[in-house]
Scaffold this motif. Structure first.
Motif, short mmCIF file in Angstrom:
data_model
loop_
_atom_site.label_atom_id
_atom_site.label_comp_id
_atom_site.label_asym_id
_atom_site.label_seq_id
_atom_site.Cartn_x
_atom_site.Cartn_y
_atom_site.Cartn_z
N ARG A 71 11.81 -9.44 13.59
CA ARG A 71 13.16 -9.43 13.04
C ARG A 71 13.49 -10.69 12.26
NH1 ARG A 71 14.33 -7.41 18.41
NH2 ARG A 71 15.30 -9.41 18.96
N ASP A 72 12.60 -11.66 12.27
CA ASP A 72 12.85 -12.92 11.55
C ASP A 72 12.64 -12.80 10.06
OD1 ASP A 72 13.43 -14.06 13.96
OD2 ASP A 72 11.43 -14.92 14.25
N VAL A 73 12.01 -11.70 9.62
CA VAL A 73 11.74 -11.52 8.19
C VAL A 73 12.45 -10.27 7.71
CG1 VAL A 73 9.47 -12.64 8.41
CG2 VAL A 73 9.63 -10.16 8.55
N SER A 74 12.52 -10.11 6.40
CA SER A 74 13.16 -8.94 5.82
C SER A 74 12.39 -7.67 6.19
CB SER A 74 13.24 -9.09 4.31
OG SER A 74 13.70 -7.90 3.70
N SER A 75 13.13 -6.59 6.43
CA SER A 75 12.49 -5.32 6.80
C SER A 75 11.87 -4.62 5.60
CB SER A 75 13.51 -4.39 7.46
OG SER A 75 14.56 -4.09 6.54
N VAL A 76 12.30 -4.98 4.38
CA VAL A 76 11.81 -4.28 3.19
C VAL A 76 10.30 -4.47 2.98
CG1 VAL A 76 12.01 -4.12 0.68
CG2 VAL A 76 14.06 -4.30 2.09
N PRO A 77 9.77 -5.71 3.03
CA PRO A 77 8.30 -5.84 2.87
C PRO A 77 7.51 -5.11 3.94
CG PRO A 77 9.38 -7.97 2.61
CD PRO A 77 10.41 -7.03 3.14
N LEU A 78 8.06 -4.99 5.15
CA LEU A 78 7.35 -4.28 6.21
C LEU A 78 7.24 -2.79 5.89
CD1 LEU A 78 8.93 -5.96 9.38
CD2 LEU A 78 7.05 -6.75 7.94
N GLN A 79 8.33 -2.21 5.38
CA GLN A 79 8.29 -0.81 4.99
C GLN A 79 7.38 -0.60 3.78
OE1 GLN A 79 9.57 1.61 6.79
NE2 GLN A 79 10.47 0.19 8.26
N GLN A 80 7.38 -1.56 2.88
CA GLN A 80 6.50 -1.46 1.72
C GLN A 80 5.03 -1.53 2.13
OE1 GLN A 80 7.25 -0.87 -1.58
NE2 GLN A 80 9.27 -0.41 -0.75
N ALA A 81 4.72 -2.28 3.19
CA ALA A 81 3.34 -2.33 3.68
C ALA A 81 2.87 -0.95 4.12
CB ALA A 81 3.23 -3.33 4.83
N LEU A 82 3.75 -0.17 4.71
CA LEU A 82 3.40 1.20 5.10
C LEU A 82 3.16 2.07 3.87
CD1 LEU A 82 5.94 1.80 8.01
CD2 LEU A 82 3.54 1.11 8.17
N ARG A 83 3.96 1.88 2.83
CA ARG A 83 3.75 2.65 1.61
C ARG A 83 2.45 2.27 0.93
NH1 ARG A 83 9.29 1.75 1.99
NH2 ARG A 83 10.54 3.67 1.93
N HIS A 84 2.08 0.99 1.01
CA HIS A 84 0.80 0.56 0.46
C HIS A 84 -0.36 1.20 1.21
CE1 HIS A 84 2.82 -3.36 -1.18
NE2 HIS A 84 3.09 -2.29 -1.90
N LEU A 85 -0.22 1.33 2.53
CA LEU A 85 -1.26 2.01 3.32
C LEU A 85 -1.35 3.47 2.91
CD1 LEU A 85 -3.32 2.07 5.61
CD2 LEU A 85 -1.43 2.50 7.19
N ASP A 86 -0.20 4.11 2.70
CA ASP A 86 -0.20 5.50 2.27
C ASP A 86 -0.89 5.65 0.91
OD1 ASP A 86 0.74 8.24 2.87
OD2 ASP A 86 1.92 7.98 1.06
N SER A 87 -0.65 4.70 0.00
CA SER A 87 -1.33 4.73 -1.31
C SER A 87 -2.82 4.51 -1.16
CB SER A 87 -0.73 3.66 -2.22
OG SER A 87 0.65 3.89 -2.45
N ALA A 88 -3.23 3.63 -0.21
CA ALA A 88 -4.65 3.39 0.01
C ALA A 88 -5.35 4.66 0.49
CB ALA A 88 -4.83 2.26 1.03
N TYR A 89 -4.71 5.40 1.38
CA TYR A 89 -5.28 6.67 1.84
C TYR A 89 -5.35 7.68 0.70
CZ TYR A 89 -5.89 6.04 6.86
OH TYR A 89 -6.36 5.65 8.09
N LYS A 90 -4.30 7.72 -0.11
CA LYS A 90 -4.28 8.66 -1.23
C LYS A 90 -5.41 8.36 -2.21
CE LYS A 90 -1.27 10.48 -4.87
NZ LYS A 90 0.07 10.40 -5.50
N ASN A 91 -5.62 7.07 -2.51
CA ASN A 91 -6.71 6.68 -3.41
C ASN A 91 -8.07 7.02 -2.82
OD1 ASN A 91 -4.93 5.65 -5.33
ND2 ASN A 91 -4.95 3.60 -4.43
N PHE A 92 -8.19 6.90 -1.49
CA PHE A 92 -9.46 7.25 -0.84
C PHE A 92 -9.74 8.74 -0.93
CE2 PHE A 92 -11.30 8.90 3.16
CZ PHE A 92 -12.60 8.46 2.98
#
Length: 392
Positions: A71-92
């Protein structure tokens, strides 16, 4: 209108550096946890987990005991990390990348902020959970009235901090030209064009290879876990960054000049991954960066109204006579010049290949017509006339 990223160096304060280090660590933790969860669910239960489920689990994770640091950091980059993982799977699954791997602490770090997690006003950028604007080195101006849709903060292994601003920009197409060119990619020379021009290969890695070996030996001799080992590792990372920067700068200069001077650029589809299995040439092929050159040519052509035509990788461009189309049975790599036994023309191997690549590429232009036709009728007519002449 395209989305274009402007990347700048910036120098964080001590407080900003601490906040960014926390953000990088939290993004890495969320990404790795989500990847492990998806792997376990699929391999143990043959179940696919959606990104929405992972997003809800991150929110619940913050409430658990011992996880308050999320909770010490912004929640937006954390949610974006999940979207990056989803993009990584899609590219795979679509065959563009390998299976996603876990992020490591000592590799490059990054965090993405969308427009609800930063403030942009009067050339000052303030990220969420921070008080002061970033000290950005504006090496080039942003477009007037630029609207920043997202911001990506990154830190490379050499310890340098960068910020990438994604903006919507209208790019004017370049003036039409009737010039077309075939390009043969090489190792001794970076590019050989059908006009007979040879662009040298600076061999950036080879230039620093001895120095790199020296600093790597010093790093290997340091005691594991010591500060001296960390310092030696940072020197290795800085040297790698210098090699990558000089190579990328040279590639941009070469590809930009090709795009500005030619309406149609014909290239050969090279199987670089297969070529890297040749251990005698793998280092030289990695150093020259054929894949990056093709990538830059393709997106710059889309920006500026040019056409890049990729011919089939099995085209016998080197051992086919560009004058009479006679094809040799074999042509080894050490033969740089050869005489056609049918018409007697003496060929330079690379220039002959560039001529054949141009002819094959223009044949594709003539066959596809509107799909690769330049924007204006006068230039299109000239290119198609040239294509018809060479293909016939």
């Amino acid at each position: 209108m395209v989305k274009r990223a402007y990347k700048y160096r910036f120098y964080p304060t001590n407080e900003q550096a601490r906040n960014l280090a926390q953000t990088f660590g939290c993004c890495r933790f969320v990404y790795n946890s989500a990847l492990a969860t998806r792997k376990r669910a699929y391999f143990d239960h043959q179940r696919k987990i959606k990104t929405s489920e992972l997003s809800a689990s991150v929110t619940a994770l913050k409430q658990e005991k011992g996880m308050a640091w999320l909770r010490d950091v912004s929640s937006v980059p954390l949610q974006q990390a999940l979207r990056h993982l989803d993009s990584a799977y899609k590219n795979f699954f679509e065959g563009r990348a390998k299976y996603p791997t876990f992020k490591k602490k000592h590799k490059g770090q990054s965090a993405t902020y969308t427009d609800n997690a930063f403030t942009w006003r009067d050339g000052r950028l303030i990220l969420a959970k921070q008080k002061d604007p970033l000290d950005i080195v504006w090496s080039r101006p942003l477009p007037e009235n630029a609207r920043i849709s997202s911001v990506t903060v990154s830190k490379d292994p050499a310890g340098r901090s960068f910020i990438s601003l994604l903006v919507d920009e209208w790019i004017e197409p370049l003036p039409m030209t009737e010039k077309v060119v075939g390009v043969d990619l090489g190792l001794t020379s970076l590019l050989i064009t059908s006009d007979g021009e040879t662009i040298a290969n600076p061999k950036h890695f080879h230039r620093y290879e001895k120095k790199l070996a020296r600093v790597q030996r010093r790093h290997a001799k340091k005691k594991k876990g010591s500060k001296n080992r960390d310092k030696a590792w940072r020197k290795v990372a800085r040297l790698h960054a210098r090699i990558a920067d000089t190579r990328r700068d040279y590639q941009h200069k070469v590809t930009t000049r090709l795009i500005r001077e030619n309406q149609v650029i014909c290239l050969e589809d090279l199987y670089v991954a297969g070529m890297l299995k040749n251990h005698c040439l793998a280092k030289a092929i990695s150093d020259v960066g054929w894949g990056e050159i093709r990538r830059q040519l393709e997106y710059k052509a889309a920006w500026y109204g040019r056409s890049v035509v990729i011919i089939d990788r099995w085209e016998a461009s080197s051992k086919t006579c560009s004058a009479c189309e006679y094809t040799l049975d074999s042509l080894t790599l050490d033969v740089r010049e050869w005489v056609c036994p049918a018409c007697g023309v003496c060929h330079d191997r690379d220039i002959n290949a560039a001529h054949n690549i141009l002819a094959a590429g223009l044949a594709v232009v003539a066959a596809c017509g509107e799909n690769v036709r330049p924007a204006t009728s006068k230039g299109a007519e000239a290119v198609l006339n040239e294509a018809g002449r060479l293909s016939s």
